[in-house]
Design an enzyme around this catalytic site. Structure first.
Site, PDB file in Angstrom:
ATOM      1  N   GLU A  76       0.897  -1.406  -0.007  1.00  0.00           N
ATOM      2  CA  GLU A  76      -0.036  -0.159   0.016  1.00  0.00           C
ATOM      3  C   GLU A  76       0.856   1.244  -0.142  1.00  0.00           C
ATOM      4  O   GLU A  76       1.812   1.283   0.539  1.00  0.00           O
ATOM      5  CB  GLU A  76      -0.766   0.149   1.197  1.00  0.00           C
ATOM      6  CG  GLU A  76      -1.946  -1.047   0.990  1.00  0.00           C
ATOM      7  CD  GLU A  76      -2.928  -0.960   2.045  1.00  0.00           C
ATOM      8  OE1 GLU A  76      -3.004  -0.296   3.112  1.00  0.00           O
ATOM      9  OE2 GLU A  76      -4.164  -1.656   1.721  1.00  0.00           O
ATOM     10  N   CYS A 364      -1.788   6.387   9.704  1.00  0.00           N
ATOM     11  CA  CYS A 364      -0.554   5.679  10.211  1.00  0.00           C
ATOM     12  C   CYS A 364      -1.025   4.314  10.828  1.00  0.00           C
ATOM     13  O   CYS A 364      -1.846   4.395  11.703  1.00  0.00           O
ATOM     14  CB  CYS A 364       0.093   6.422  11.264  1.00  0.00           C
ATOM     15  SG  CYS A 364       0.856   8.309  10.737  1.00  0.00           S
TER      16      CYS A 364
HETATM   17  N1  SAH Z   1       8.035   0.737  10.394  1.00  0.00           N
HETATM   18  C1  SAH Z   1       8.384   2.423  10.649  1.00  0.00           C
HETATM   19  C2  SAH Z   1       7.487   3.215   9.560  1.00  0.00           C
HETATM   20  C3  SAH Z   1       6.400   2.765   9.589  1.00  0.00           C
HETATM   21  S1  SAH Z   1       5.341   2.971  10.523  1.00  0.00           S
HETATM   22  C4  SAH Z   1       8.308   2.662  12.071  1.00  0.00           C
HETATM   23  O1  SAH Z   1       7.582   2.055  12.922  1.00  0.00           O
HETATM   24  O2  SAH Z   1       8.818   3.735  12.243  1.00  0.00           O
HETATM   25  C5  SAH Z   1       4.974   4.821  10.719  1.00  0.00           C
HETATM   26  C6  SAH Z   1       4.588   5.387  12.180  1.00  0.00           C
HETATM   27  O3  SAH Z   1       3.113   5.058  12.149  1.00  0.00           O
HETATM   28  C7  SAH Z   1       5.534   5.098  13.294  1.00  0.00           C
HETATM   29  O4  SAH Z   1       5.748   6.111  14.098  1.00  0.00           O
HETATM   30  C8  SAH Z   1       4.234   4.063  14.060  1.00  0.00           C
HETATM   31  O5  SAH Z   1       4.618   4.171  15.313  1.00  0.00           O
HETATM   32  C9  SAH Z   1       2.919   4.720  13.679  1.00  0.00           C
HETATM   33  N2  SAH Z   1       1.782   3.742  13.791  1.00  0.00           N
HETATM   34  C10 SAH Z   1       1.763   2.580  13.902  1.00  0.00           C
HETATM   35  N3  SAH Z   1       0.433   2.057  14.015  1.00  0.00           N
HETATM   36  C11 SAH Z   1      -0.180   3.271  14.368  1.00  0.00           C
HETATM   37  C12 SAH Z   1      -1.480   3.231  14.765  1.00  0.00           C
HETATM   38  N4  SAH Z   1      -2.334   2.231  14.713  1.00  0.00           N
HETATM   39  N5  SAH Z   1      -1.993   4.486  14.868  1.00  0.00           N
HETATM   40  C13 SAH Z   1      -1.164   5.738  14.969  1.00  0.00           C
HETATM   41  N6  SAH Z   1       0.062   5.450  14.353  1.00  0.00           N
HETATM   42  C14 SAH Z   1       0.792   4.299  14.427  1.00  0.00           C
END
Ligand code: SAH
Ligand code: SF4
Length: 387
Positions: A76, A364
């Site tokens: 995605e 996110c």
């Molecule tokens: N794997 C990397 C990049 C992708 S995630 C990482 O974890 O940094 C991108 C961002 O989304 C990260 O900061 C993560 O903490 C956040 N994230 C993951 N799941 C989420 C959710 N359900 N709600 C809000 N942010 C989330």
């Protein structure tokens, strides 16, 4: 090209055809002599873009794509167009990033009509001055953060550099974006952990900067905290800006929500980040997903300030986006406000990231291939350790 005994300029021509002209068959690359094109075909080379299989469009303009790679696997990718002005000053990350990048390029008057009309890009014609593309680095993710929907996929495979950059080219083509005329920001924040696919991630940055033409100052990579990769990253001659998904103010809480903390704790991650040679207008971003009752209380804000004191940092607060089978709660709006105020009062620039495309599952942590979310019984419910 080297292996086929060709001169280096042939590789440049190939890059030009793939990434600038965005051609989709070897026959179309008329800059390469016919016999060379035939040799490439005979060797089994094919060219083309990852294919956009499905598009979902949010009321806020965000689009989420399901993109298919040559082997049929899907990822995605998210497109977030932004108008000018509307976001400015409201604390959204887009505005902050924009200001930082403009500073980097020494251009503080973004709306000055410095280009001739033939060069007005597709974005501007549609009333936008910039857009951000959120790209994936892996199919699924192995890191297993308890609040993230992507984690539930497990890891299928790494993406190649071409597949990572190919997502960008496919989306640019869809929107008729002209690099140079349109301002494009990239965030490596889609599916997967880029620092567990380090070599391909860095190779994709080189493709995106050179043949594609997007400056690295307009890119941000987010990591859950892979300490050895952060140290390698600090020595890269060409690199995006860095964001760390901090998400907790101490190791106990972080271990519960991000089990990878048992391997690399917060102190070791911060030590690694401190080796990063920051540019004049560069900050390290700390992302902090607020989970109601878990990491969103005043004592956590105080601990975050202690952790980051003395660092050239900014904090992006992300209100947790819910997903099926994940047993967390969203934080109370008043707790979010207090948390932000405490950090700002403590001297830390702190923004609340506006959720984009939540209605289409594009926000996110919500990226999980549609084909899977819609098939019943495909979700495994993992209760967080803290629930
Ligand atoms: N794997 C990397 C990049 C992708 S995630 C990482 O974890 O940094 C991108 C961002 O989304 C990260 O900061 C993560 O903490 C956040 N994230 C993951 N799941 C989420 C959710 N359900 N709600 C809000 N942010 C989330
Ligand atoms: Fe992977 Fe990032 Fe999701 Fe954690 S938050 S599971 S590292 S994609």
């Amino acid at each position: 090209m080297a292996r086929l005994g060709q001169k280096p300029y042939r590789a440049t021509q190939l890059h030009e055809a793939l990434y600038r002209q965005r051609l989709t068959s070897l026959d179309q690359i008329t800059t390469l002599p016919q016999p060379l094109r035939e040799t490439l075909a005979a060797e089994g080379y094919i060219i083309g873009l990852p294919e956009i299989l499905q598009t979902a469009r949010s009321i806020d303009g965000t689009e989420r794509y399901l993109i298919r790679m040559a082997d049929g696997e899907t990822v995605e990718t998210v497109w977030m167009p932004d108008g000018d002005g509307g976001e400015r000053g409201d604390g959204s990350e887009a505005a902050a990033e924009e200001e930082a990048s403009e500073g980097l390029e020494g251009n503080t008057q973004p709306s000055a009509p410095r280009k001739d009309l033939r060069n007005v890009g597709a974005l501007e014609r549609n009333g936008y001055t910039r857009a951000t593309i959120c790209i994936s680095s892996q199919i699924g993710c192995a890191v297993n953060c308890q609040f993230c929907l992507t984690a539930k996929l497990g890891i299928k495979r790494n993406l190649t550099a071409g597949e990572i950059a190919g997502q960008v080219v496919a989306v640019l083509s869809r929107h008729g974006v002209k690099i140079g005329a349109d301002r494009i920001n990239l965030v490596f924040m889609g599916m997967g952990e880029p620092f567990l696919n380090y070599d391909q991630f860095i190779a994709s940055v080189h493709l995106l900067v050179k043949p594609i033409g997007i400056p690295e100052s307009r890119m941000t990579v987010s990591t859950s905290g892979i300490e050895p990769s952060i140290r390698r990253f600090a020595n890269e001659p060409l690199r995006p800006k860095l964001a760390l998904s901090l998400n907790a103010s101490n190791d106990q809480v972080r271990e519960q929500i991000m089990p990878i903390t048992r391997k690399w704790n917060i102190a070791s991650l911060l030590d690694a980040i401190k080796t990063l040679p920051l540019g004049k207008r560069e900050w390290v971003t700390f992302e902090y997903v607020l989970l109601g009752g878990i990491n969103d209380q005043p004592q956590h804000a105080r601990e975050v300030l202690d952790l980051l004191s003395g660092m050239k940092a900014k904090v992006n607060l992300i209100v947790w986006n819910p997903g099926p089978g994940i047993a967390y709660n969203q934080p109370k709006p008043e707790d979010v406000a207090v948390f932000q105020k405490m950090l700002i009062d403590g001297g830390m620039p702190t923004y609340i990231r506006r959720p984009r495309g939540r209605d289409i599952y594009a926000a996110c942590g919500q990226l999980k291939r549609t084909v899977e979310t819609t098939s019943p019984g495909s979700l495994v419910s993992i209760a967080p350790a803290t629930a």
